[in-house]
Design a protein around this motif. Sequence first.
Motif, PDB file in Angstrom:
ATOM      1  N   VAL A  62      11.066  -6.547  17.829  1.00 11.28           N
ATOM      2  CA  VAL A  62      10.480  -5.489  17.387  1.00 11.28           C
ATOM      3  C   VAL A  62      11.541  -4.142  17.761  1.00 11.28           C
ATOM      4  O   VAL A  62      11.621  -3.297  16.888  1.00 11.28           O
ATOM      5  CB  VAL A  62       9.162  -5.220  18.076  1.00 11.28           C
ATOM      6  CG1 VAL A  62       8.608  -3.574  17.739  1.00 11.28           C
ATOM      7  CG2 VAL A  62       8.140  -5.983  17.461  1.00 11.28           C
ATOM      8  N   ALA A  97       7.475  -5.564  13.118  1.00  7.29           N
ATOM      9  CA  ALA A  97       7.157  -4.660  14.037  1.00  7.29           C
ATOM     10  C   ALA A  97       5.718  -4.033  13.578  1.00  7.29           C
ATOM     11  O   ALA A  97       5.425  -3.054  14.387  1.00  7.29           O
ATOM     12  CB  ALA A  97       8.268  -3.531  14.332  1.00  7.29           C
ATOM     13  N   ASP A 151       2.110  -9.027  15.245  1.00  6.64           N
ATOM     14  CA  ASP A 151       2.485  -7.903  14.421  1.00  6.64           C
ATOM     15  C   ASP A 151       2.870  -8.170  13.144  1.00  6.64           C
ATOM     16  O   ASP A 151       3.391  -7.161  12.209  1.00  6.64           O
ATOM     17  CB  ASP A 151       3.490  -6.788  15.337  1.00  6.64           C
ATOM     18  CG  ASP A 151       2.874  -6.261  16.560  1.00  6.64           C
ATOM     19  OD1 ASP A 151       1.567  -5.885  16.363  1.00  6.64           O
ATOM     20  OD2 ASP A 151       3.619  -6.407  17.522  1.00  6.64           O
TER      21      ASP A 151
END
Length: 377
Positions: A112, A136, A206
């Motif tokens: 991320v 992300a 995510d």
Amino acid sequence: MKLTKSHLFPVVLLIVALLLAACTPQAQTPVPTSAPAPTSAPAPTSAPAPTTAPTGSVVSATPGLDIDMILLPKFLGIAVFDQAYEGAKEAHAELQNKGELIFTGPTAENSVAGQIETLTNAATQGVKAVMLSNNAGDQIAAAAQAAQAAGVKVITWDSPIPSAQGESVFVAQVDFSETGRVMADMALSILGPEGGEFAILSASPDAANQNAWIAAMKQVLTEPKYANLKLVDTVYGNDQSEESYNQALALVDKYPNLKLIMAPTTVGIAAAAKAMTDEGLCDRVKVSGLGLPAEMASYTLSGCAPQFALWSFKDLGYLTYYLAYGIATGQLQGVEGERFNAGRMGTYTIEKDPTRPNGLRVLMGPFTVYTAENVNE
């Protein structure tokens, strides 16, 4: 005094001259007035970008321009991303881009923050396009918006920005709703009409693509046809082999009646199949999902992973590059309805993304479902 004729003649001429002067209009000298204050002309503004493109025309990008472009995967070290790079390199050569194609990415542990950092630094490096497989979520949206404002076009592939903020267009490998149905159908085929318990081994929490596929599958499972399929859990291996391996074994321990692990990630499916094989559990728990034929062939032939599906990541990288080159060079506007030529893959259209209200996409497709009959083809 008596005037003679000789005296009268000049007088008459004088009178006539005076009469003529009185009858001739005189030019009016205008009274000077203050000139009106000049008004400022409206400052030139860029015309708003059209939301739809003219129909009919197909844009073929002019080759040979000079722009640096980054192919940014979720992280490095994954075979499918290497394949996407091969496709991008093929397109880079075909379009004779004099600039550089940079293949870079973070580690799995720093995915991320690493993606955000790469995107943030792109403009200062003179890069004109970043092709992003997002890991992300919307955490990267601010960096993408800043990059776009600095003149860097952000084209996503494999996994989009959920809000679409900062993103020009997403290149979808397949229709996300179709992915959910394909996984549900494979689960039904493997478990049979009697069904049973199954669990999902996903990548990261995510990962927008994984989340969309899982949501689509859950929706499909509400249909009567799938009534006997019972989804008991969703776990995450973060696309790391060892972690995915351990998560697969933990699922078996937690759910004694588990019959199937569905892994919509190439790392997860291979790790789960290896875990079941190593522990001698393949007769009890099957594995399915999205995987690479080269990595899954032995497990499919052994019956541990009877069915799995995927698309060509090489084609995905190739198509993404053609789109990104066109948008970054200004030959494509990146608007709904725009059509463009993508080399050997033919013509594609930019359309609304049905899975994201504010997003645009290019849909590649199709799926291939692999079994023992075609896994080695």
